[in-house]
Design a protein around this motif. Structure first.
Motif, short mmCIF file in Angstrom:
data_model
loop_
_atom_site.label_atom_id
_atom_site.label_comp_id
_atom_site.label_asym_id
_atom_site.label_seq_id
_atom_site.Cartn_x
_atom_site.Cartn_y
_atom_site.Cartn_z
N HIS A 81 46.54 38.76 45.47
CA HIS A 81 44.95 38.34 45.58
C HIS A 81 43.91 39.36 44.83
O HIS A 81 42.63 38.61 45.77
CB HIS A 81 44.86 37.74 46.90
CG HIS A 81 45.76 36.46 47.91
ND1 HIS A 81 46.77 35.44 46.61
CD2 HIS A 81 46.37 36.51 48.83
CE1 HIS A 81 46.86 34.76 47.58
NE2 HIS A 81 47.09 34.89 49.03
N LYS A 82 43.90 40.76 45.35
CA LYS A 82 43.28 41.14 45.44
C LYS A 82 43.03 41.31 44.01
O LYS A 82 41.67 41.74 43.28
CB LYS A 82 43.36 43.03 46.23
CG LYS A 82 42.34 43.65 45.84
CD LYS A 82 42.22 45.26 46.26
CE LYS A 82 41.56 46.11 45.91
NZ LYS A 82 40.51 45.84 44.90
N ALA A 83 44.10 41.67 43.02
CA ALA A 83 44.06 41.68 41.63
C ALA A 83 44.01 40.49 40.85
O ALA A 83 42.29 40.54 40.16
CB ALA A 83 45.12 41.55 41.39
N TRP A 84 43.96 38.98 41.60
CA TRP A 84 43.43 37.92 40.85
C TRP A 84 41.49 38.03 41.62
O TRP A 84 40.88 38.06 40.11
CB TRP A 84 43.68 36.91 41.81
CG TRP A 84 42.89 35.74 41.08
CD1 TRP A 84 43.38 34.92 39.87
CD2 TRP A 84 43.52 34.46 41.31
NE1 TRP A 84 43.29 33.97 40.04
CE2 TRP A 84 43.67 33.19 40.70
CE3 TRP A 84 44.16 33.66 42.59
CZ2 TRP A 84 42.84 32.07 40.76
CZ3 TRP A 84 43.69 32.47 43.16
CH2 TRP A 84 43.44 31.08 41.95
N HIS A 85 41.19 38.67 42.53
CA HIS A 85 39.69 38.34 42.70
C HIS A 85 38.85 39.73 41.82
O HIS A 85 38.03 38.89 41.26
CB HIS A 85 39.28 39.01 44.21
CG HIS A 85 37.88 38.89 44.72
ND1 HIS A 85 37.41 39.65 44.75
CD2 HIS A 85 37.64 37.74 45.87
CE1 HIS A 85 36.09 39.48 45.85
NE2 HIS A 85 35.97 37.98 46.00
N ILE A 91 37.66 33.23 41.15
CA ILE A 91 38.06 33.63 42.51
C ILE A 91 36.76 35.48 42.69
O ILE A 91 36.22 35.44 43.89
CB ILE A 91 39.18 34.36 41.87
CG1 ILE A 91 40.05 32.72 41.71
CG2 ILE A 91 40.17 35.27 42.92
CD1 ILE A 91 39.74 32.30 42.76
N SER A 92 36.33 35.74 41.83
CA SER A 92 35.31 36.86 42.16
C SER A 92 34.09 36.51 43.01
O SER A 92 33.54 37.16 44.14
CB SER A 92 34.87 37.86 41.12
OG SER A 92 34.37 36.77 40.36
N THR A 93 33.97 35.26 43.45
CA THR A 93 32.93 35.23 43.84
C THR A 93 32.72 35.03 45.40
O THR A 93 32.61 34.71 46.22
CB THR A 93 32.34 33.30 43.21
OG1 THR A 93 33.58 32.09 43.25
CG2 THR A 93 31.79 33.51 42.16
N LEU A 94 34.93 34.32 46.35
CA LEU A 94 35.41 34.06 46.79
C LEU A 94 34.80 35.08 48.46
O LEU A 94 34.59 36.67 48.22
CB LEU A 94 36.33 33.72 46.74
CG LEU A 94 37.23 32.78 45.65
CD1 LEU A 94 38.83 32.98 46.30
CD2 LEU A 94 36.29 31.85 45.82
#
Length: 189
Positions: A81-85, A91-94
């Protein structure tokens, strides 16, 4: 078997808090005492999933104002999840919590595990402050969800909880008339 009206099963999982950038532990107890939305999705680094999660982020401030916490869940790890974020524009906006469920325990307990694939189906659950499921929606993999519908569902669920004996009709909007089920209404709607 429907989960409506049932208390969520106990769980403990690692998660990535996208709002703080920290790894945290989340349990079923975190979902008690306030309203929660749990949004299951198949996998990180995929196609429909980032559109859904970023759409959910667009409603996050409104949901927070309604006293709702949002949790996304997939069978990926909290590290993934962190890597995707860190690597996805969408996903960086989540800002909400992304729960990792590699053991598939949570996904299975909500009955949204695709046993053959080992992935979560697209399930959305509204949980009340007592930890009881009040609404559930499950979509096929190719059908993305519209998070704007959650705001009205939450408002209706909160209204019904705070106004025993009243129910919200289809397309009910906050401030509109509700119904009081009785013999007088039978056959008249």
């Amino acid at each position: 078997m429907s989960l409506i009206g049932k208390t969520i099963e106990p769980f403990k999982a690692n998660a990535y808090n996208a709002g703080t950038g920290e790894f945290i532990e989340v349990t079923d107890e975190n979902m008690k005492g306030k309203w929660s939305i749990v949004c299951f999705y198949p996998a990180d680094f995929t196609f429909v999933c980032p559109t859904e999660l970023s759409d959910l982020q667009k409603e996050y401030a409104t949901l927070k104002d309604l006293g709702v916490e949002v949790y996304s869940v997939s069978t990926d790890t909290h590290f993934t999840h962190k890597a995707w974020h860190d690597h996805s524009d969408a996903i960086s906006t989540l800002e909400y919590v992304m729960i990792g469920d590699p053991s598939q325990k949570i996904t299975r307990s909500f009955d949204v595990l695709d046993e053959e694939e080992g992935l979560a189906q697209r399930g959305t659950f509204i949980i009340d402050p007592d930890g009881v499921v009040q609404a559930a929606e499950i979509n096929a993999d190719g059908i993305g969800r519209d998070a704007s519908t959650l705001v009205n569902k939450i408002k209706a669920a909160q209204y019904v909880r705070n106004n025993p004996g009243e129910v919200c009709p289809a397309k009910w909007q906050e401030g509109e008339e509700t119904l009081k089920p009785s013999l007088d209404l039978v056959g008249k709607i």
